[in-house]
Design a protein around this motif. Structure first.
Motif, PDB file in Angstrom:
ATOM      1  N   ASN A 169      80.032  63.458  78.053  1.00 52.87           N
ATOM      2  CA  ASN A 169      80.003  62.400  79.049  1.00 52.87           C
ATOM      3  C   ASN A 169      78.703  61.621  78.895  1.00 52.87           C
ATOM      4  O   ASN A 169      77.614  62.181  79.045  1.00 52.87           O
ATOM      5  CB  ASN A 169      80.106  62.980  80.459  1.00 52.87           C
ATOM      6  CG  ASN A 169      81.386  63.762  80.668  1.00 52.87           C
ATOM      7  OD1 ASN A 169      82.408  63.490  80.028  1.00 52.87           O
ATOM      8  ND2 ASN A 169      81.349  64.733  81.563  1.00 52.87           N
ATOM      9  N   ASP A 220      83.411  60.191  72.530  1.00 53.26           N
ATOM     10  CA  ASP A 220      82.830  60.589  73.811  1.00 53.26           C
ATOM     11  C   ASP A 220      83.405  59.767  74.959  1.00 53.26           C
ATOM     12  O   ASP A 220      83.940  58.671  74.762  1.00 53.26           O
ATOM     13  CB  ASP A 220      81.306  60.421  73.776  1.00 53.26           C
ATOM     14  CG  ASP A 220      80.646  61.379  72.801  1.00 53.26           C
ATOM     15  OD1 ASP A 220      81.023  62.564  72.796  1.00 53.26           O
ATOM     16  OD2 ASP A 220      79.762  60.942  72.043  1.00 53.26           O
ATOM     17  N   LYS A 221      83.291  60.297  76.163  1.00 57.93           N
ATOM     18  CA  LYS A 221      83.618  59.543  77.362  1.00 57.93           C
ATOM     19  C   LYS A 221      82.384  58.729  77.727  1.00 57.93           C
ATOM     20  O   LYS A 221      81.315  59.303  77.962  1.00 57.93           O
ATOM     21  CB  LYS A 221      83.988  60.481  78.511  1.00 57.93           C
ATOM     22  CG  LYS A 221      85.310  61.200  78.347  1.00 57.93           C
ATOM     23  CD  LYS A 221      85.626  62.015  79.592  1.00 57.93           C
ATOM     24  CE  LYS A 221      86.977  62.693  79.483  1.00 57.93           C
ATOM     25  NZ  LYS A 221      87.284  63.498  80.696  1.00 57.93           N
ATOM     26  N   GLU A 248      80.599  60.063  87.173  1.00 59.11           N
ATOM     27  CA  GLU A 248      80.955  61.485  87.130  1.00 59.11           C
ATOM     28  C   GLU A 248      82.413  61.700  87.524  1.00 59.11           C
ATOM     29  O   GLU A 248      83.098  62.558  86.956  1.00 59.11           O
ATOM     30  CB  GLU A 248      80.020  62.270  88.049  1.00 59.11           C
ATOM     31  CG  GLU A 248      78.597  62.362  87.516  1.00 59.11           C
ATOM     32  CD  GLU A 248      77.575  62.735  88.572  1.00 59.11           C
ATOM     33  OE1 GLU A 248      76.427  63.034  88.186  1.00 59.11           O
ATOM     34  OE2 GLU A 248      77.908  62.719  89.780  1.00 59.11           O
ATOM     35  N   CYS A 263      84.512  60.547  84.509  1.00 61.83           N
ATOM     36  CA  CYS A 263      84.373  61.474  83.379  1.00 61.83           C
ATOM     37  C   CYS A 263      84.952  62.857  83.686  1.00 61.83           C
ATOM     38  O   CYS A 263      85.226  63.629  82.761  1.00 61.83           O
ATOM     39  CB  CYS A 263      82.900  61.627  83.000  1.00 61.83           C
ATOM     40  SG  CYS A 263      82.163  60.178  82.219  1.00 61.83           S
ATOM     41  N   ILE A 275      77.155  63.804  83.901  1.00 65.52           N
ATOM     42  CA  ILE A 275      76.710  63.049  82.737  1.00 65.52           C
ATOM     43  C   ILE A 275      75.744  63.913  81.922  1.00 65.52           C
ATOM     44  O   ILE A 275      74.790  64.475  82.458  1.00 65.52           O
ATOM     45  CB  ILE A 275      76.003  61.742  83.172  1.00 65.52           C
ATOM     46  CG1 ILE A 275      76.963  60.869  83.981  1.00 65.52           C
ATOM     47  CG2 ILE A 275      75.470  61.006  81.957  1.00 65.52           C
ATOM     48  CD1 ILE A 275      78.194  60.431  83.229  1.00 65.52           C
TER      49      ILE A 275
END
Length: 241
Positions: free
Chosen positions: A10, A33-34, A69, A72, A76
């Motif tokens: 994240n 990745d997110k 958050e 995701c 993070i």
């Protein structure tokens, strides 16, 4: 190879709507990745989730992290503090507001972002903080006393965080780009561009992807033992400083 570092991560990039920040966010998206980007306009690259945020306000930073958050599905893990502004003018003409606004965004804004990110990083005993500085942080630049001071401050911030949180699996590093080919540099008068180019040993301006590659390296497993470092991406312009 740890489970935390090999799975999809994240990532949050501040100021990710254009230029260097956009390229950084896109690079993280490309590697799976997110990615969340913050910007005042609320826009970012394809594949990234964009939230509007003002890094000069702690409540706005906190709200952006909370929304990031939620999107995701977890905290993070990688933060790239890229948001920044300029207000260039000679020292004798620089107002208090010119100085304060640049420091509040570039330095204090990064502090607010790092402070909010550190809460979950400490709990998870993992985190990557990467601050985007500039070659002028150590090289200096006439008419940019405020900008240079704000970018130099990021080095002290990263190194203090490293001393404080390094034992908890958290790294804090600084990337210092030189003259990068963006809309901002393209708008400079040709004579000024030529003068800058003549001072760069590599003989060219950098690309936004050059900076993005340095950032993704520092965020990755190969850089797990690097912290408190300043990585120049400037074609040799600032070497020795």
């Amino acid at each position: 190879m740890s489970q935390v570092e090999t799975r999809q991560r994240n990532v949050l990039v501040t100021g990710g709507n254009r230029g260097i920040g956009y390229a950084i966010a896109a690079a993280f998206v490309d590697q799976g990745d997110k990615v969340v980007v913050t910007s005042r306009s609320g826009q970012g690259p394809d594949g990234a989730y964009a939230v509007a945020a003002d890094v000069t306000r702690s409540d706005s930073v906190d709200a952006a992290f909370t929304e990031a958050e939620q999107w995701c599905g977890g905290p993070i893990e990688v933060v790239v503090a890229n948001a920044g502004i300029t207000a260039d003018t000679l020292l004798m003409r620089m107002s208090d507001d010119d100085f304060d606004r640049v420091l509040d965004t570039n330095l204090a804004g990064t502090f607010r972002v790092a402070r909010r990110a550190s809460k979950s990083m400490i709990q998870r005993r993992f985190g990557r903080l990467i601050f985007i500085s500039s070659v002028v942080a150590l090289y200096g630049s006439p008419g940019q006393a405020n900008y240079a001071a704000s970018k130099a401050g990021l080095i002290g911030l990263a190194r203090s965080i490293t001393r404080e949180l390094g034992g908890r699996g958290i790294t804090a590093n600084v990337v210092a780009p030189g003259f990068i080919d963006t809309d901002m540099t393209a708008a400079l008068p040709q004579a000024q561009q030529d003068a800058y180019l003549a001072a760069i040993p590599a003989g060219r301006f950098g690309g936004t992807k050059d900076v993005a590659r340095a950032v993704t390296f520092l965020a990755g497993e190969d850089a797990a033992y690097i912290s408190g470092a300043v990585l120049p991406v400037d074609g040799g312009l600032g070497m020795g400083h």
